[in-house]
Write a protein that holds these residues in place. Structure first.
Motif, short mmCIF file in Angstrom:
data_model
loop_
_atom_site.label_atom_id
_atom_site.label_comp_id
_atom_site.label_asym_id
_atom_site.label_seq_id
_atom_site.Cartn_x
_atom_site.Cartn_y
_atom_site.Cartn_z
N LEU A 93 2.02 5.46 6.74
CA LEU A 93 3.33 4.86 6.97
C LEU A 93 4.25 5.22 5.79
O LEU A 93 3.79 5.28 4.65
N ARG A 96 8.61 1.36 2.79
CA ARG A 96 9.94 0.81 3.09
C ARG A 96 10.45 0.04 1.88
O ARG A 96 9.67 -0.66 1.23
N ASN A 187 0.25 -5.30 3.16
CA ASN A 187 1.27 -5.01 4.17
C ASN A 187 0.53 -4.48 5.38
O ASN A 187 0.39 -3.28 5.58
N PRO A 188 -0.01 -5.38 6.19
CA PRO A 188 -0.86 -4.95 7.31
C PRO A 188 -0.01 -4.51 8.49
O PRO A 188 1.21 -4.70 8.48
N PRO A 189 -0.62 -3.93 9.52
CA PRO A 189 0.14 -3.70 10.76
C PRO A 189 0.59 -5.06 11.29
O PRO A 189 -0.19 -6.01 11.26
N TYR A 190 1.82 -5.16 11.77
CA TYR A 190 2.24 -6.45 12.33
C TYR A 190 3.22 -6.32 13.50
O TYR A 190 3.93 -7.25 13.84
N ARG A 204 9.41 7.99 15.55
CA ARG A 204 9.26 8.05 14.10
C ARG A 204 7.98 8.78 13.69
O ARG A 204 7.78 9.10 12.55
N ALA A 210 -1.22 2.06 11.68
CA ALA A 210 -0.59 1.35 10.58
C ALA A 210 0.42 0.31 11.04
O ALA A 210 0.93 -0.47 10.25
N LEU A 211 0.72 0.31 12.34
CA LEU A 211 1.81 -0.54 12.84
C LEU A 211 1.37 -1.58 13.88
O LEU A 211 1.80 -2.72 13.87
N1 GLN Z 1 8.31 -3.05 8.71
C1 GLN Z 1 7.70 -2.01 9.46
C2 GLN Z 1 8.62 -1.50 10.55
O1 GLN Z 1 9.61 -2.09 10.84
C3 GLN Z 1 6.39 -2.44 10.04
C4 GLN Z 1 5.36 -2.27 9.01
C5 GLN Z 1 4.04 -2.81 9.42
O2 GLN Z 1 3.68 -3.03 10.58
N2 GLN Z 1 3.30 -3.03 8.41
O3 GLN Z 1 8.37 -0.47 11.08
#
Ligand code: GLN
Length: 280
Positions: A93, A96, A187-190, A204, A210-211
């Protein structure tokens, strides 16, 4: 005579037409400075100079990659984060700016202890753990990820930016983590499955691994909260990044598991971004 400016504007128009980027001029400019191997400022001061055909062609190829949706950071193979320049490619990833608040919070938590053992869980490029170690060289930092590809990138960044090797552990969240830590930062996938199906996100070209975090975006956060408790030292701190609309629920999950002193921290854009909790 064809100038740098002419070719730059051509690049910008190509990106504008496809509406692929929110910042077509900036992308076109950054890619030109990359392809001419020249700082942005210097390029801006010399836009009226002629451009060699071979340079214009090389630049056009970078614009084509951007047109196809590849982010600028992947094209340049680097991204600035917390004042450091990280190597990035499709294996990880792209760091950010929002995540800098997670680093700040971890550094603050480390500073209030004499010695500090930190685990950066789901490290990806290594940006969080490496930034902590760079700021506080006396901390012990372990980087872990489920992806061996990501760990290869994180190790490379540690060597380049810290001049030392950090311990890396391949682990599905905390499953293969041994020992205990003063701070677990993650900062896990969320993102939800639905969000991951979104076309603009797909474009992207960042790793789904990772997401994506299940139907409600909480698969990883839930598991981390449940398993981190026993991996933390007494009074140890858990810091989790999440989506701005996920953090109240994250706080409740933490309360349910027995964490105390829970606070929600905002990112630079003013959005809730990080939850901090403490083990008893
Ligand atoms: N903030 C990220 C995004 O908007 C997501 C990152 C994550 O899942 N760790 O793409």
């Amino acid at each position: 005579m064809i100038t740098r400016s002419d070719i730059l504007m051509q690049g910008k128009r190509r990106l504008q037409e496809l509406a692929i980027s929110d910042t077509p001029y900036l992308d076109a400019l950054v890619l030109m400075s990359h392809s001419l191997n020249m700082r942005k400022e210097k390029l801006l001061a010399s836009l009226e100079q002629p451009i060699w055909e071979v340079d214009a062609i090389a630049y056009g190829k970078l614009i084509t990659l951007r047109e196809r949706g590849l982010p600028v950071a992947y094209i340049m193979k680097r991204k600035e984060f917390y004042g450091l320049e990280f190597y990035v490619d499709k294996r990880v990833l792209i760091p950010r700016p929002d995540t800098e608040v997670l680093v700040e919070a971890a550094i603050e938590a480390c500073r209030s202890r004499e010695t500090c053992k930190v685990l950066d869980l789901c490290t990806g490029s290594g940006c969080v753990g490496i930034s902590i170690k760079h700021t506080l060289p006396d901390t012990t930092v372990t980087l872990s990820d489920i992806s061996e590809d990501a760990l290869a990138v994180a190790s490379l960044n540690a060597r380049n930016l810290l001049n030392c090797d950090l311990e890396t552990v391949k682990s599905d969240l905390l499953d293969a983590i041994e020992g205990t830590f003063d701070i677990i930062v993650t900062n896990p996938p969320y993102l939800t499955n639905e969000e991951c199906r979104d076309k603009t996100l797909k474009a992207r070209s960042e790793p789904d691994l990772a997401l994506r975090s299940g139907e409600d975006g909480f698969d990883h956060i839930r598991r981390i909260i449940n398993t981190a408790y026993k991996t933390l030292e007494k009074k140890g701190i858990l810091l989790i990044e999440g989506g701005y609309d996920q953090l109240e629920k994250t706080r409740e999950l933490m309360i349910g598991k027995g964490y105390t002193n829970i606070t929600i921290l905002k990112d630079l854009a003013g959005h809730n971004r990080v939850v901090r909790g403490q083990r008893n």
